[in-house]
Design an enzyme around this catalytic site. Structure first.
Site, PDB file in Angstrom:
ATOM      1  N   LYS A 184       0.179  25.771  15.984  1.00 43.33           N
ATOM      2  CA  LYS A 184      -0.986  24.922  16.244  1.00 43.33           C
ATOM      3  C   LYS A 184      -1.350  24.124  14.992  1.00 43.33           C
ATOM      4  CE  LYS A 184      -5.344  25.519  15.794  1.00 43.33           C
ATOM      5  NZ  LYS A 184      -6.691  26.074  15.721  1.00 43.33           N
ATOM      6  N   ASP A 203      -4.869  24.570  21.308  1.00 39.45           N
ATOM      7  CA  ASP A 203      -6.004  25.346  20.807  1.00 39.45           C
ATOM      8  C   ASP A 203      -6.722  25.948  22.016  1.00 39.45           C
ATOM      9  OD1 ASP A 203      -7.365  23.286  22.013  1.00 39.45           O
ATOM     10  OD2 ASP A 203      -8.823  23.060  20.394  1.00 39.45           O
TER      11      ASP A 203
END
Ligand code: SF4
Length: 286
Positions: A184, A203
């Site tokens: 991420k 996310d």
């Protein structure tokens, strides 16, 4: 009538007729909601405000990842959020990397309160690399999980100085060697700063909304990313993540999403919608 047998009364909710009315959001009682609704949402008075079909299984032949459905979702996201980008304040790849590490389990607003002073105090990667994690802890304490975050930031700085000449690498394999950096964070830095689409940022918002929109059935962020990379065109990977993150912040909240105001409403079958004009699929939940 035999003793002890009480005639059944109609339920107040009307469930005996399968008419669950989302009373608070019905057209008659929520004109302000209707006015604010996105242009793709049903017009006032025309759509049934019914959740009677909540929990239905998808109709036979329905394919949530059909290219035309995905294209429609992307089109509407474009109309809603044409020019969005990362909300973390930063002026370099390093600052973005630090801000992204600090944003775990925190809000961007919270991180943006901390980072200006942090980068004034320690203006270079080398300045961070010269610290011990304990020295950094007081500066990042308010973002939560500050011990782990301090270790990650100082560890990443040391590795960047030692192995990458003091520059944040623009390569996903190298980024993933940095302490505290998973896909991420690497995707945020690559996409936002270097404009390189190596993956899709997953996310908490992308996780939840991709499931609600039935773009994935997975729960693991890496598997969700793989699913999204297959159905979203590569040139949209960076913008798609930003748009979905903004949608999660503005309307598609984890609890009580504002479905009555959402421009995706009539193509969203999420099982946890708060208002719906289409059938809801019980497995499509955030
Ligand atoms: S759950 Fe509600 S707010 Fe979220 S995308 Fe679907 S209709 Fe929009």
């Amino acid at each position: 009538m035999p003793r002890g047998v009480v005639p059944r009364q109609p339920a107040r909710t009307g469930r005996q007729d399968k008419v669950h009315v989302a009373r608070a959001l019905s057209p008659a009682k929520s004109d302000h909601k209707q006015k604010n609704r996105g242009k793709h949402a049903p017009a006032k008075g025309k759509a049934p405000v019914s959740r009677g079909n909540a929990g239905q299984n998808p109709a036979k032949g329905y394919n949530p990842i059909a290219p035309e459905r995905v294209a429609e979702i992307l089109k509407r996201l474009n109309e809603l959020y044409p020019e969005v980008t990362c909300a973390l304040t930063h002026a370099s790849a390093w600052e973005l990397l630090v801000a992204t590490i600090l944003s775990a389990q925190s809000t961007d607003v919270n991180v943006n309160r901390v980072t200006p002073e942090l980068f004034r105090k320690y203006p270079t990667v080398a300045a961070f690399a010269a610290l011990t994690p304990e020295q950094l802890e007081p500066d990042v304490r308010s973002t939560g999980f500050f011990r782990n975050k301090s270790k990650s930031v100082v560890g990443a700085a040391k590795k960047i100085v030692a192995d990458y000449g003091g520059e944040v690498p623009d390569d996903i394999v190298k980024l993933l060697t940095l302490p505290g950096v998973a896909r991420k964070t690497a995707n945020v830095v690559l996409g936002t700063w270097f404009k390189k689409a190596e993956g899709v940022v997953v996310d908490t918002h992308v996780h939840r909304i991709s499931r609600r929109l039935e773009l994935t059935k997975q729960n693991d962020p890496q598997k969700i990313e793989q699913d999204l990379m297959k159905i979203v065109p590569r040139e949209r990977w960076i913008l798609f993540s930003h748009q979905v993150i903004w949608h999660g912040r503005k309307l598609c909240f984890a609890r009580k999403p504002k479905c009555a105001e959402c421009a995706l409403e009539n193509i969203c079958h999420a099982g946890d919608k708060t208002w719906s004009t289409v059938e809801m699929h019980k497995n499509a939940q955030g």
